[in-house]
Design an enzyme around this catalytic site. Structure first.
Site, PDB file in Angstrom:
ATOM      1  N   ARG A 236      51.460  55.366  41.224  1.00  0.00           N
ATOM      2  CA  ARG A 236      52.065  54.201  41.855  1.00  0.00           C
ATOM      3  C   ARG A 236      51.436  52.956  41.250  1.00  0.00           C
ATOM      4  NH1 ARG A 236      55.429  57.137  43.236  1.00  0.00           N
ATOM      5  NH2 ARG A 236      56.258  57.615  45.307  1.00  0.00           N
ATOM      6  N   GLU A 265      57.926  46.675  41.107  1.00  0.00           N
ATOM      7  CA  GLU A 265      59.138  47.207  40.469  1.00  0.00           C
ATOM      8  C   GLU A 265      60.396  46.614  41.107  1.00  0.00           C
ATOM      9  OE1 GLU A 265      58.814  51.465  40.763  1.00  0.00           O
ATOM     10  OE2 GLU A 265      56.881  51.452  39.765  1.00  0.00           O
ATOM     11  N   HIS A 283      59.760  54.068  35.784  1.00  0.00           N
ATOM     12  CA  HIS A 283      59.530  54.986  36.907  1.00  0.00           C
ATOM     13  C   HIS A 283      60.463  56.194  36.787  1.00  0.00           C
ATOM     14  CE1 HIS A 283      57.954  55.134  41.324  1.00  0.00           C
ATOM     15  NE2 HIS A 283      58.047  56.339  40.796  1.00  0.00           N
TER      16      HIS A 283
END
Lengths: 319, 319
Positions: A236, A265, A283
């Protein structure tokens, strides 16, 4: 009909919307013109099940969302990470949570090894060099670094971290790890992240995002990793202090980074795309046809178990 | 002083020119204004040793070059491949050849695994997506394919091929191979390239370029590999019929390719850089600080052995 509210537009709906909508009565706020809160309250008096999204923008399952859904009894998240769900509040309200603890482990481990090889061996940089037509014009291209005999520190030796370690052993990397507690493995264990960084050439971040791991990787850790150091993050974004990482990359305090996740993000720090020593992906470490099929089946299995009053297939258990 | 003529401007001279020039009297045509042939004949009456370059443009060690150097007794090539040297003519003239048979094996194997993960998991494509600022604008990105359980065919199970196989086993890939002869390994062996392609999802080209392997990978083989098929080439460009590969990629007859080598380096077919399902690198699979240091030491070791009338460290032996 089995009603399910879906928050955060999970990516699985890009691929399995039709199938999910055939099996369940699915309430999708992104297909409605109503504001989210109003949309949720429309179904509040009947809906007991939710699918949520692990992508974090506007899709935190916070107590204020849970307040709107008094009958909610189960949340299914198509993710390994749980940082988007207020688990304490769920526990207090007796809401069960089902996750996808290991579905993505192999894919994420594969991807992180791919990022590691890419950064050390400059694959993406070499591809840019060729695509930009530079090969016939310029002889020079910087040498890469050997993968084998690299000292790699795994930060968080869970299901993903262990698979990363096993893969990298086949390349001759020397593995050690940091984790909350020592694991039954032969790799050297360093409880202190600073010591791990000092002893390693590469850190691969594989831990969950928690209050304890937020900004675990800060400037001091990066300086301890050193000028030849590489950092890989497939976990993360907020586990790294991104601003400090960008500074270290720009100033050559570390050698490079492979980043699949970011603090904010889908926004990536504006300095990063101009750097040649980073690989930046959107991601997608978990993002394969195979794992989406598995996750679809796991979501259905958990929801069907819930509606039949059977045990969830992949419940999140208290630590 | 030990005289050495250097042809083809080997890349090692970008990094170890000074050290090599201290140990040997090195004749470098690229630092001279003389035409190559005239440069060579200048030293023809004394020079017995040559370092050549494995990069093929204008640096073939052909019989016409050898004709210019009647006293030549040893050629040292900083490469695994030998297709740039007329070995038959060397043998006839009693010129010994020293190569670098396994120095690069690990690095090349690492790189080919990196290319394989990259093509299947779209790492370079995802990096372009992020660098081009598309993430905040577009939600969609195509799913990748899982690495594990992929059926990978190794074309040429030599030192590099075996290391590729060992690495990919750690990812759960299912390995088989094609080779001139069966090897003492447990992987299934298919002497026929067409059959290997039919049975596999991915082909990794690891064989030497010879008359037998030139255009070994042609349209028929690519069609046998099929629409989900991936090809990785870290060996030599002409092993693939590049024109037919480009057609197959453009028409979706195969799924993707990771290419570190090309038929006409440094030129890359103009259609390739516009494709998103290929990774294109500039013949750098062997390109690490670590292996260049090793190769430098091996070049010196071979030349010193020659000048001391001792056996070469890494002679090329007849088949």
């Amino acid at each position: 009909m089995k009603e399910v509210i879906v928050l955060g537009r999970p990516i699985i709906f890009q691929f399995y919307d039709q199938q999910l909508s055939q099996k369940f009565k699915v309430y999708k706020p992104w297909e409605s013109s109503l504001p989210l809160e109003q949309f949720i309250t429309t179904y509040a008096q009947s809906v007991e099940a939710m699918i949520c999204s692990p992508m974090r923008i506007g899709s935190q399952i916070s107590s204020s969302i849970l307040n709107l859904l008094p009958l909610l009894r189960v949340i299914v998240t198509p993710s390994t990470g749980l940082d988007h769900i207020d688990l304490v509040e769920c526990r207090r309200r007796g809401i069960s949570v089902a996750s996808a603890p290991t579905v993505f482990s192999e894919d994420v481990a594969d991807f992180s090894v791919g990022l590691l090889i890419d950064v050390l061996r400059k694959i993406t940089a070499a591809d840019r060099f060729v695509r930009n037509g530079l090969w016939p014009l310029r002889g020079d291209f910087p040498l890469g670094s050997k993968v084998g005999s690299r000292k790699v520190g795994i930060v968080g030796l869970g299901s993903i971290g262990l698979k990363v370690a096993q893969r990298l052993e086949a390349f001759g990397c020397i593995i050690s790890y940091q984790s909350r507690k020592k694991k039954p493995v032969s790799y050297p264990f360093y409880p202190d992240i600073h010591e791990l960084a000092t002893r390693c050439d590469v850190l691969v971040i594989c831990c969950a995002l928690t209050d304890q791991t937020r900004h675990l990787i800060n400037k001091e850790v990066l300086l301890a990793l050193g000028k030849e150091g590489i950092i890989i993050n497939i976990a993360r974004g907020p586990i790294i202090n991104e601003m400090e990482l960008v500074q270290c990359l720009k100033q050559g305090e570390i050698a490079g980074a492979g980043l699949d996740v970011f603090e904010n993000e889908p926004n990536v720090p504006e300095e990063l795309p101009s750097l040649d020593n980073v690989v930046l992906t959107r991601h997608v470490a978990y993002y394969t046809e195979d794992s989406f099929k598995t996750i679809y089946e796991l979501i259905c299995g958990n929801l069907e178990a819930f509606f039949l009053n059977k045990p969830l297939l992949s419940p999140v258990l208290d630590d």
